[in-house]
Design a protein around this motif. Structure first.
Motif, PDB file in Angstrom:
ATOM      1  N   LYS A   1       0.853  -1.185   0.000  1.00 55.17           N
ATOM      2  CA  LYS A   1       0.000   0.000   0.000  1.00 55.17           C
ATOM      3  C   LYS A   1       0.893   1.240   0.000  1.00 55.17           C
ATOM      4  O   LYS A   1       1.870   1.296   0.717  1.00 55.17           O
ATOM      5  N   PHE A   2       0.598   2.204  -0.838  1.00 51.79           N
ATOM      6  CA  PHE A   2       1.251   3.499  -0.665  1.00 51.79           C
ATOM      7  C   PHE A   2       0.335   4.603  -1.146  1.00 51.79           C
ATOM      8  O   PHE A   2      -0.505   4.389  -1.999  1.00 51.79           O
ATOM      9  N   LYS A   3       0.482   5.783  -0.530  1.00 52.36           N
ATOM     10  CA  LYS A   3      -0.524   6.819  -0.738  1.00 52.36           C
ATOM     11  C   LYS A   3      -0.420   7.425  -2.127  1.00 52.36           C
ATOM     12  O   LYS A   3      -1.287   7.230  -2.957  1.00 52.36           O
ATOM     13  N   LYS A   4       0.654   8.143  -2.387  1.00 54.85           N
ATOM     14  CA  LYS A   4       0.731   8.834  -3.671  1.00 54.85           C
ATOM     15  C   LYS A   4       1.768   8.141  -4.553  1.00 54.85           C
ATOM     16  O   LYS A   4       2.962   8.187  -4.277  1.00 54.85           O
ATOM     17  N   ASP A   5       1.287   7.503  -5.612  1.00 58.33           N
ATOM     18  CA  ASP A   5       2.158   6.742  -6.509  1.00 58.33           C
ATOM     19  C   ASP A   5       3.129   7.698  -7.214  1.00 58.33           C
ATOM     20  O   ASP A   5       2.712   8.573  -7.982  1.00 58.33           O
TER      21      ASP A   5
ATOM     22  N   ALA B   1       7.432   3.464   0.362  1.00 54.85           N
ATOM     23  CA  ALA B   1       6.213   4.262   0.457  1.00 54.85           C
ATOM     24  C   ALA B   1       6.082   5.120  -0.793  1.00 54.85           C
ATOM     25  O   ALA B   1       6.811   4.937  -1.763  1.00 54.85           O
ATOM     26  N   GLY B   2       5.152   6.065  -0.759  1.00 49.11           N
ATOM     27  CA  GLY B   2       4.875   6.881  -1.929  1.00 49.11           C
ATOM     28  C   GLY B   2       5.520   8.262  -1.849  1.00 49.11           C
ATOM     29  O   GLY B   2       6.318   8.549  -0.956  1.00 49.11           O
TER      30      GLY B   2
ATOM     31  N   GLU C   1       4.387  10.982  -0.949  1.00 49.25           N
ATOM     32  CA  GLU C   1       4.060  11.764   0.249  1.00 49.25           C
ATOM     33  C   GLU C   1       5.229  11.846   1.233  1.00 49.25           C
ATOM     34  O   GLU C   1       5.351  12.796   1.996  1.00 49.25           O
ATOM     35  N   GLU C   2       6.124  10.852   1.215  1.00 48.27           N
ATOM     36  CA  GLU C   2       7.220  10.824   2.175  1.00 48.27           C
ATOM     37  C   GLU C   2       8.286  11.902   1.923  1.00 48.27           C
ATOM     38  O   GLU C   2       9.028  12.267   2.820  1.00 48.27           O
TER      39      GLU C   2
ATOM     40  N   GLU D   1       4.896  -2.064   8.640  1.00 52.56           N
ATOM     41  CA  GLU D   1       4.214  -1.202   7.671  1.00 52.56           C
ATOM     42  C   GLU D   1       5.054   0.011   7.227  1.00 52.56           C
ATOM     43  O   GLU D   1       5.517   0.789   8.057  1.00 52.56           O
ATOM     44  N   GLY D   2       5.274   0.130   5.915  1.00 55.15           N
ATOM     45  CA  GLY D   2       5.948   1.299   5.346  1.00 55.15           C
ATOM     46  C   GLY D   2       7.468   1.245   5.402  1.00 55.15           C
ATOM     47  O   GLY D   2       8.131   2.108   4.844  1.00 55.15           O
TER      48      GLY D   2
END
Lengths: 439, 458
Positions: B105-109, B193-194, B196-197, B282-283
């Protein structure tokens, strides 16, 4: 349509770097054959310049050229403003970089070579733990650009590295030696084996050295402690950016009179010869430091254009004495480096030390503030010298110093030199006043 | 592709065969001072076949899926050739077979963010560093993202597809004072992650520039033996370098003498010392839901209550030592076979607060952040970003060039107190072993107080 033609339609100028590599890595662990691999890779790197902006992309997919062109074009639309142009054809030097005999080296031959090393070392000491990696590689490199340059070269290499360990319940001694050859004819591991046995003999006794400042002799292999910060300082891009301690010191004498350093792809007995760099600039022999004077820096097209200097054939798509990796942009990196010898024998240099350290191998290379020339390392292979004699091995010991201070001299350099780390030909060098901390 | 791979595996003449394919989409952007020195957007495809022939490995790599059949054959031929030389047969520990698809799962690809937007963000960070102070001489700001589509198949019926995002952001500031005094400071993040990081990292850019300038006035540390308080970032590097690598079973699975040194149950540290390698948090960047042999992740206690509890294994090292695989067989890319590696490695919390730790120190060094480290079995070294002297429980002036060293068997037993503020930290770069670099990992720890650490210095 080939990649260069296709790219030229999208840009003012273009450069295509292609490499195909075939190698056979063989590894032994704890004296036993661990794995044999057939490694093949082929890749292309594309650089475009459009309206003065640089774009870059790489690919391994030779059947889908549109994608790499599209990606490089997108990058060039917003890329770096560069002031260099891709080079026009130039005469490259005649050097032998390929030996078909290396291509004929089979996995079986490499395995037998490894077994021979293990047998020889086990004859010396059957309790040694021995790890070996052997590799033979053939790289075929082609560089073409829209200014008409077309260079192609095959390069062969045989690389062998050996790690021996002596293990008991409260002490582990680990020694590493490596060699590289460009031709089959040069392949000879006797020197490597002699070095290992000599250094194991020196290590038979464990001893210690009180904290203090001492003369330190770096072996050819150990000298990388001093050379690494120096190479970073000689990098033309670091000079341009002001992060090199050598900025503003061109043509000034800042090192000892007997310290001279040469870099180049054409050095006759180098095991890493090449006739052009990864931008197609002909290899040459470049005196970086002559009798203590900074004569030149390492340049690729970019650093040369920024410093208004001439490219030196050091645009390399890899790391320190690394192989060309098409995935990287070229940077100013060394090709092969040679330090002038001195006039004393290694034995005489040791013989003149009242109390000091012989350093052969360290942990944590490059971890300190290399830009300032600082080093601070655990010496995991080092020996105490007392009254001109090597008296045993020290451990749990740190050395620290500054390369730019130490190389001002006085320096003692040995007559004997050897090739280490694939492309460095260095004598043993003695310096004075290195801090040694042992608790 | 699934059928094609299944067909290739079943056509293999080897006793066991696995194939791993990788397609990587990656971006690299680097500013150095005023120059955009790298702007790279690339795709790479490749694969590797590994097959057991008469209990000996044959391995072959390739870049075109059209070569699949011939490479399976080539791996067999190599395995056959090396079988003649193999003294001890390779055995693989039992592993369950899986057919699954794992997507992180990641927020902003980051693949949907334009190259121009990424470049613009980086340029802004670079400007923050360069404009921070007149003494900032240079900077380096580097961004990377990578999305790897991994497909793994073996002849025991396992078929796993995994999507692995990875994103890093690294800042370096170089300050120049008088008399060639050049000081460097760096900091970075690395996450699975995406996009956003990596946004809103202005404070990190300022902090890096500020530290580089402060270091101009720091004194080099005096060499000697010290009581050292490690902050979580440096303590994490310490446990990874000094101890984690030692627990990788491929260092000793064939070596009886090293196995004696690494005897399970042996006391390695104080009773409240617990060291973990966990394949999924996670992440986190070290995440390996299935490793590159198709073995699911585990939480492995390397040290439990101060005693050596378990090792990290591949299927091969596990079989040899009659233990179970731990999901730690990892390869940095399709160009390499999996070897035993760490994932997310950390020291569990103790009970002391930071205030309690500091006030307990009569004379010592507070060593913070990390430049990296290296280990060679018992000997290790790691370097701090900087240090502060501690005198009678008071934190004082900044010192530089803090490089620490020790012997792991002694140093872990010299841990005096373990803090209560565990952080698990991912950074850019990664772990290197046997030519495989950089492998994404994280490491972590609470604050850690260690006696008698040797610090190099002039």
């Amino acid at each position: 349509m080939d990649l260069l033609e296709k790219s030229s339609d999208h840009a003012d100028s273009a450069e295509v770097f292609r490499i195909s590599s075939k190698s056979i890595p063989v590894t032994f662990t704890s004296g036993e054959l661990e794995s044999v691999k057939s490694y093949e890779t082929r890749g292309a790197a594309l650089r475009l310049i459009k309206d003065g902006n640089l774009g870059f992309s790489t690919s391994t997919d030779m059947e889908n050229l549109d994608e790499i062109v599209d990606r490089a074009t997108e990058a060039s639309n917003i890329g770096e403003k560069v002031s260099f142009e891709f080079p026009t054809p130039n005469n490259t030097p005649e050097v032998t970089t390929f030996d078909p005999g290396v291509e004929d080296l089979t996995a079986e031959k490499l395995i037998e070579l490894g077994q021979g090393i293990i047998e020889d070392l086990h004859n010396y000491d059957q309790d040694l733990t021995i790890d070996i990696s052997l590799n033979r590689s053939i790289d075929k490199i082609v560089i073409r650009n829209s200014n008409g340059l077309h260079e192609a070269e095959k390069r062969s290499g045989i690389a062998i590295s050996v790690e021996v360990k002596q293990i008991d319940s409260n002490d582990i001694f680990s020694l590493h030696e490596s060699v590289r050859f460009q031709t089959r004819e040069d392949l000879d591991v006797s020197r490597l084996l002699d070095q290992i046995k000599k250094k194991l003999k020196w290590a038979q006794v464990k001893t210690s050295l009180e904290n203090g400042n001492y003369p330190v002799i770096f072996t050819s292999k150990g000298l990388v402690v001093l050379l690494l910060p120096l190479i970073v300082g000689l990098d033309g891009m670091n000079v341009f950016q002001g992060t090199s301690s050598l900025q503003g010191k061109l043509n000034r004498k800042i090192f000892a009179e007997n310290f001279s350093l040469l870099d180049g792809g054409v050095i006759a007995d180098s095991p890493s010869k090449r006739s052009f760099d990864d931008e197609g600039i002909p290899a040459e022999s470049n005196q970086l430091i002559g009798n203590g004077v900074i004569n030149n820096f390492l340049h690729d097209l970019r650093s040369a254009s920024l410093l208004k200097a001439k490219p030196t054939g050091n645009g390399i798509k890899g790391g320190l004495i690394g192989d060309s990796d098409f995935r990287n942009m070229p940077n100013a990196n060394p090709t092969s480096m040679v330090i002038d010898p001195g006039d004393m024998s290694f034995g005489q240099i040791i013989g003149d030390v009242e109390k000091g350290l012989l350093v052969d191998q360290v942990l944590g290379l490059g971890q300190g503030n290399v830009l300032s020339g600082e080093f601070s390392n655990n010496v995991n292979v080092a020996y105490k010298i007392e009254k001109g004699v090597i008296t045993g091995r020290v451990k749990n010991t740190m050395i620290a110093g500054n390369v730019y201070d130490l190389l001002q001299g006085p320096l003692t350099l040995s007559r004997e030199r050897s090739w280490v780390n694939g492309g460095l030909k260095t004598p043993a060098i003695g310096v004075d006043g290195v801090s040694v901390i042992q608790k | 592709m699934k059928e094609k791979l299944a067909k290739a595996v079943s056509a293999s003449r080897g006793d066991f065969t696995e194939i791993r394919l990788e397609k990587e989409f990656r971006t690299n952007i680097t500013y150095e001072k005023d120059n955009l020195t790298n702007l790279d957007s690339s795709v790479e495809f490749g694969g590797i076949v590994r097959t057991l022939v008469e209990s000996s490995w044959g391995i072959s790599t390739f870049n075109s899926v059209n070569d699949l059949e011939s490479k399976v054959n080539q791996a067999y031929e190599i395995g056959k050739a090396s079988a003649n030389f193999k003294e001890e047969p390779v055995r693989l520990a039992e592993a369950d077979s899986y057919q699954t698809k794992v997507d992180r799962k990641f927020k902003k690809d980051f693949r949907t963010v334009s190259l121009n937007e990424k470049r613009g963000m980086l340029k802004d960070y670079n400007t923050i560093i360069l404009d921070f102070d007149d003494r900032i001489e240079s900077s380096k700001v580097a961004y990377s993202d990578s999305y790897r589509e991994l497909t793994f198949v073996n002849s025991e019926g396992t078929y796993i597809e995994q999507g692995v995002p990875d994103i890093t952001l690294a800042f370096v500031a170089v300050a120049r004072g008088t008399d060639d005094n050049i000081q460097v400071y760096h900091d970075s993040i690395g996450e699975s992650a995406g996009f956003e990081e990596v946004v809103n990292r202005e404070a990190m850019a300022e902090s890096v520039a500020s530290k580089a300038v402060q270091l101009l006035n720091a004194k080099p540390v005096d060499g000697g033996s010290y009581t050292v308080l490690l902050n979580p970032k440096l303590a994490g590097v310490f446990i990874h370098e000094a101890f984690g690598h030692l627990c990788e079973a491929d260092h000793f699975y064939k070596n009886a003498k090293l196995q004696e040194v690494m005897e399970l149950g042996k006391k390695f540290g104080p009773r409240n010392l617990n060291v973990v390698d966990d394949g999924y948090i996670e992440g986190k960047r070290g995440n390996t839901k299935f490793d590159d042999e198709g073995v699911p992740r585990q939480k492995t206690y390397l040290i439990k209550n101060g005693k050596l509890n378990s090792f990290l294994h591949s299927r091969e090292t596990a079989a040899k030592m009659d233990q179970g695989p731990t999901g730690n067989a990892r390869a940095v890319s399709y160009r390499y076979e999996p070897i035993v590696r760490m994932t997310n490695t950390y020291i569990e919390n103790g009970e002391a607060s930071l205030e309690e730790l500091i006030s307990s120190i009569e004379k010592g060094i507070y060593a913070k952040d990390a430049y990296g480290g290296q280990t060679q079995l018992e000997q290790f070294t790691f370097s701090a970003g900087y240090g502060q002297l501690i005198n009678k429980g008071e934190v004082g002036g900044m010192v530089r060039d803090v490089v620490l060293t020790g012997n792991i068997f002694k140093t872990l037993n010299n841990i005096r107190t373990i803090g209560d503020d565990l952080e698990i930290i991912g950074s850019a770069g990664g772990c290197g072993k046997a030519g495989q670099f950089p492998l994404p990992v994280t490491d972590g720890s609470p604050h850690l107080l260690i006696d008698n650490l040797t610090v190099g210095g002039r």
